[in-house]
Design a protein around this motif. Sequence first.
Motif, PDB file in Angstrom:
ATOM      1  N   TYR A 105       2.280   1.596  -3.311  1.00  0.00           N
ATOM      2  CA  TYR A 105       1.105   2.310  -4.179  1.00  0.00           C
ATOM      3  C   TYR A 105       1.104   3.730  -4.021  1.00  0.00           C
ATOM      4  N   GLY A 106       0.874   4.018  -2.686  1.00  0.00           N
ATOM      5  CA  GLY A 106       0.600   5.526  -2.257  1.00  0.00           C
ATOM      6  C   GLY A 106       1.639   6.648  -2.803  1.00  0.00           C
ATOM      7  N   LEU A 107       3.034   6.143  -2.381  1.00  0.00           N
ATOM      8  CA  LEU A 107       4.160   6.890  -2.839  1.00  0.00           C
ATOM      9  C   LEU A 107       4.007   6.954  -4.400  1.00  0.00           C
TER      10      LEU A 107
ATOM     11  N   ASN B 230       1.717   6.839  -6.603  1.00  0.00           N
ATOM     12  CA  ASN B 230       0.813   7.742  -6.933  1.00  0.00           C
ATOM     13  C   ASN B 230       1.163   9.239  -6.856  1.00  0.00           C
TER      14      ASN B 230
ATOM     15  N   LEU C 276       0.667  -1.345  -0.069  1.00  0.00           N
ATOM     16  CA  LEU C 276       0.165   0.085  -0.009  1.00  0.00           C
ATOM     17  C   LEU C 276       0.948   1.263  -0.073  1.00  0.00           C
ATOM     18  N   LEU C 277       2.044   0.981   1.060  1.00  0.00           N
ATOM     19  CA  LEU C 277       2.755   2.410   0.802  1.00  0.00           C
ATOM     20  C   LEU C 277       3.506   2.707  -0.335  1.00  0.00           C
TER      21      LEU C 277
END
Lengths: 323, 444, 820
Positions: C383-385, C387, C380-381
């Motif tokens: 993915y967040g970074l 994006n 998830l991290l």
Amino acid sequence: MSSEAQATDRLPEPSETTMEPVITTDALTMHFRRCDALMGVSLEIQPGTVFALLGENGAGKTTMIRILTGFQKPTSGSCTVCGVNPLRDPQGVRRQIGYVSDAPALYDWMSVAQIGGFTASFYDASFLPNYEASIRRYEIRPEQKIRHLSKGQRAKVALSLALAHDPSLLILDEPTSGLDPKVRRNFLESMIDRAATGRTVFLSSHQISEVERVADTIAILHHGRIRLHGPLAELRESIHEVVIDVDDPLRSIAPPPEPAEVLTEETSGRSRQLFVRHLSPEMIHTLRETPGVTEVRTRVATLEEIFVACTSDRTAPAMSAAI
Amino acid sequence: MSASPKTLRDRTMIALAITPPIALLLFCISAAATWQAGAAKIRPMLERSFPAELIDSPVTQAADYADRTSREHTKSSRELASAVDALNEQYHLLFEVLEEHDDLFENLDEQHPINAYLNDYLAEAAPLLEMAKQLNPNEASIWHANEFGNPNSYSSGLASLRGLPELLRTEFRGAVRDKQTDRAMEAFRLFQGLGIGPTGQVSLRMLPLVSQSIAKGIWSEAELDEIVQLVETSPDLNQAWQDSIRSTKLAQIPWLLRGEVIETWRRDPIPKTFAPSRRIEWLDRNDQFSRVGGIGTFAAIKRVMKLQEEFRRESGSGLDLALQIPAYNQQHSPGQSKDYLATVYARVANERRHARTAAAVATYKLKFNQYPATLNDLAKVNLPASTTLDPLGDPFQFESDGETCELGNASIWFTDGRGYSGTFGTRDGTLSAILKQFVVLKFR
Amino acid sequence: MSTEATLTALTTTRHEASSTAWFWWKETRQLAPLVALLAIVSLLIIVINAILGVAMESFRFQLPHEVTMLVFPGLFATGAGPLLVGQERSLRTIDWLALLPISSKRLATTKLLVGMAGLAVMWAFALLVITAFDLGHRDTSHWMIGGQTGYSGNPFSYPVWISHSLFVLLAGFYVAWRIKNQFYSLIALIPLAFSPLIATSLVSEFSNRPMAMGPLDWINFGFTLLGIAIVTPITYRAAIQTLGAAEAPSVTPLLDVSPHSPARETNEAIPATFGTQTAPIIWQSIHSAKGMLAILIGMLLISFLAAVQLAAVDRYRGIIGLLPWLLFLAPLAVCWLGISVFKHDGASERVRFLADRGVSPGKTYLALHAVPIAILCCSLLVYGLWNLTIVHQESVSDFAAGLPTLVTILMFIVWIYSISQWVSQFVRTLILSVILAPILALITTGWLVFAYVSLGFPIYGLVLCGLAPMLATYVMMRRYMDTADRPLTFVVGGGVVGLIVLLPIGFAATHVLSVPSMDPTLRSELISEAQRDSTQNARLVGVPITGFAGDFAFRHDPLGDKMKDLQDHLGDYKLDPLKSVAPLKAGGSDQVFARMDPWIYSRWHGSIMQTRIQWRQNQDDQAWTELAKWLDASATLLPALRRSSLLSDQEIADRFEVLLIDTLQTDVPAERADEPAVQAAKQAIGTPASRAAARRRAVVVTWQHNFQDDRGRYLNHHLTVLEHQPPGLVGWMEPRFYDSLVTAMLEGIDAAANRSDDLGWRWKLHQLHQTGGVFQTSRYGDDLRAAPAIETMTVDRVNGYGQLWGRDWEYVELQIRNQP
């Protein structure tokens, strides 16, 4: 096998050497990645005897049995069971033998009766009555699921399954480890009268007391080598424990002359303890004569002592198999 | 429970298990912090352009509207509006024909088949026109029932803007047909009084008619000066551009402050939220649009299109976008596209320049009773050279042989507005996109 | 003795049965759970599809029924091999079976035959359901290979499906015989099972011309048969080899050193020492499933790289077209991470190992979840970074524009992970849980998204439903460690499923019930009143308002000559009032009522205004006769409108009265007060009581029409409030909102009748018509109501009832009225 020896009810003479051995192994060696299980084992087991294979944990007993039952190919060497090479015809071997592994894996969702019926369908009609008799003897409720049986009961069921078709060769891998003393005792007696009826029993165990009472011939396996092999009675006479008291601890004592072999030697203070094989009375006499020896005591070694002696690493080079 | 102290392997195992969740938690917390910080920044940005109380509630907007307008003429203006609408509804066939026939001013002397109907309409509309004159209905000052802050904006009751301007345009046409310049000037004065901002609708623009009437030479020198005067006092384009941007921003205040779009499931079933960084980005873009100067010129159109292309290609990657629901790219762009508005303003500016140039030519004719040979001669009637340029900066097309002359509203001839002539990039494509129609005034 | 009796009874019946019968019995007993599971789940999906289909019009997302039924035999084929062979190998019962005098050839072939028999049963079940429910489109031939398979979303014909599932079955057996570790065998099975499809797509890809479904069908069939031909022999050989003696590892013998010499020292020999209690469990959970975790992380990585590539390119042709399929690896990986919590090889034994050492269930639970959750948080991290770096614009790439946010993805991962970890504790065997978890996760996710979008289920509810399964496994942890979880886990499981299904429905129900419906007494009273009123004797008279030209007006002919149109038809657009109301006058004595549309009224209103202005400007007889004509016509039309039982007509009548009162007050001089037209106009204007009666009848009859005979004549009530409700509940709430609308209107009518300025009904009407608006500045608020009605009323449309009720115009006393 010669024709006249085929009748199973006649009591074959154990000493009959012309009988064809049930199991012969020829320099079986087995190497695993991090350990050498077998280092060239050659054996011959006569029919109608109870053969005990003794050895510590991890000595290679289970590997040996797996090779004999055709579950494992040896690195080199070969063996025949009931005249058949298990590698070429594993099914043939398995049809004639009964094998009980140390931790029998049964279908735990079946009930005792169901597994009996299931197995019986692969053998002749005599299987089921024998099985039911032994189940009744061991007082196990037939409708109970195997999942709910205790370790001991599970071992009994495995045993009954293995014996029900009256195999000519019975291979048992630490059979009594989960059994209670009472059951263990009558199980061992049943082994004796099985051998009496001409069946062979191949017993692999490290319970010396049990083996002592049952085995005809024994072999001691240590680090993949047969240290000792021979009939129990002979072995027992041939190995004596000699305790020599000397006046001066530093005095060295010459080992007894040929044909005697020193298995192990241990000195504690002024007394030395030797396990010697093929000790003749005159050797004892010469020992007493040697100067500085205050006293020499000898007695026949128990199997346990023999086992410990054979499996301690400080022994002399490999014992030759003696008949 | 275990006596021995923590070994290195212990620490690595626990670290391995603990750090990712903590890192993710930190990421989310920082996103939330960015969200809060952004949200706090929005109100001050709004307060820079609106008074504080105006931002808060529509009720103040209603009060503010009430102070700026008077109710005195409301009743009569609504009566007039509904009456004119009914009349125009009855004569809508006439207006369709008028729109089509641009040869109405060809020769004012002989009869034109449409004259009869034109006069019937004007006769019926006479009392309405009279009332319009007495009323002097300046749209800005008359109060109309407007439901501020309510979704039924179409019910705000604002008098429909189509009726009266259409009436005045027809009155102007009638007056020019009958060469009664005072009637025409009165109609033009009333039309300018309505203060209609720059718009793309043909029926709300008077200048094209005025230019054609000037070409007929019916105006005296004083009247031409007054016309030029009226053209110069019409609403300033830059101010109109700022007002349109300001009104879209005012309408978006609820969205800016709270970040949710009012869910109306018919249009968009999935409820959406917007991160403050998206809203601030929208505000910045709005400000950048309002900072575009020189509205009405082709340069302004290019600047606006460049801005729009820039906004189309890049999107903010603020940390708080991660907390938006449900996607990163929530579309929200209210109001008409800005390059369309800039093009309309350029067309209106060009019309004004074209009308003043025509007036100067007519004045030159009256003064020296011959038409100027080139546009530069108009300097004699003190017409600044800049007003003779078309949107692309080249002088209007002008041929003159002393007795007659022709003045086009662009430097080169391009296909008529209804036809299509090339893409925005080429010269005539650009002119056709901006001006829509190539008009040539024939001075006889 | 009892045991003896039962034993003999039990075994005698089966004694004669041959060994084959017994063998088949054992194998089918092992397959039974898989068949039952798949049958139940397939029917579950059919039911859910039915519910989704009915409940959601705007957001249609459905698995094509037919394909669902065709997929399930394939799933059975996937599970059969591993279950019959893999399961036995992992429990080591295969060794005991090998001891029996069964030749390995017979053993392997029997298992395969049982698998095929099961597959046949599944196919029979699937085809039965398809024909019974008539799922596929009958007009397309499904049984002919390469036949036109129509638009039923079913890409292949039935023979291809059947042969493919046979191929998958054989592949399953091959993989199970060949690979000992169950999970790895399943992972290896996936590409093998899809190999015919991959081969077909590669063929169509490199023949670089799009191929119709027919030839693709044939190619796929060909590859499937080829696959079967290849896999069968190698499966047989793998079985024989596995059942035979195990190969000896070819290793050079170690040098003969004593066991304790340092030469034997390797790093495994160094015991791992731990200080705390959780660290060893985490260490164990990493090392015991190293391969599995590596594969799952690999799957996550592959789908992430596919996403990165898709976000960087904006055209999806060629091989890039296959990338979206790789995106599905991520949810599958999350699902199997959930499975790895309680099910990777040895999880149950290890858990008992920990129980024996007295490790607390809570600590074990956290430690078991530590590694998967760490992996998920990492992804998830990332993915967040990631994006943060890409541009989310259609101009850059459609895929990037549509990316869901971190919070949304987190929610999906929570749902999938918690459901699959619950399944892994709930289902006993690895194979079943690996197949069941993705299906249950998909169903739960679909249901919760439907709840959020259509039932207005709040976000904290979604989080609650997401974490419920986690709580369930935590509660069951102690019993699971003592392997005594069997009976209670069904209860807790039922509780979890109940919560996930019933919570959204509960919220929706409370939301619907929050709008009070009409109490029954009032309802019955209104219905009886409506029946009485609707049998009124007035008959409808058409009012031919002239001025709205006939059909030719709508003939839009761009090439037509507008000039000719003008000359011919200008006259038709003149609104002549007396001609329009002539039929009403002709009606004579009996009561007639008329209908009028707001748009027509706005034209009538404008024309009256025009005549008034003309009269004001000219003040001559001709203007007055014109005005009198309009007054007379209006006086005839107004009462007819009042008698209409349609609500919008009453609103038009109100506007008429406002107009007439204003005209009489301002433009009718005292000396003309006694003219017949003026008197008629005065008579036509009703009193508050008469208006109240007319309005009440209209409200009741219109409501009754809508309520009783729902012939589509909806009350055109502009109920904007419906647009602000969750789409799924609109149908449930509409009658309730109509009830509150009618109640509010009745209240308003009474308030107008006896001139009380109570606020309640206005607030309710505002809420219904202008939801989300500000009451104070709306037409129901006091500010606009204080202004004169003529200035604020909307003329060309009615956008809310009761905006003119109870305002000052109703109570004005016309000075020029000389008799009551």
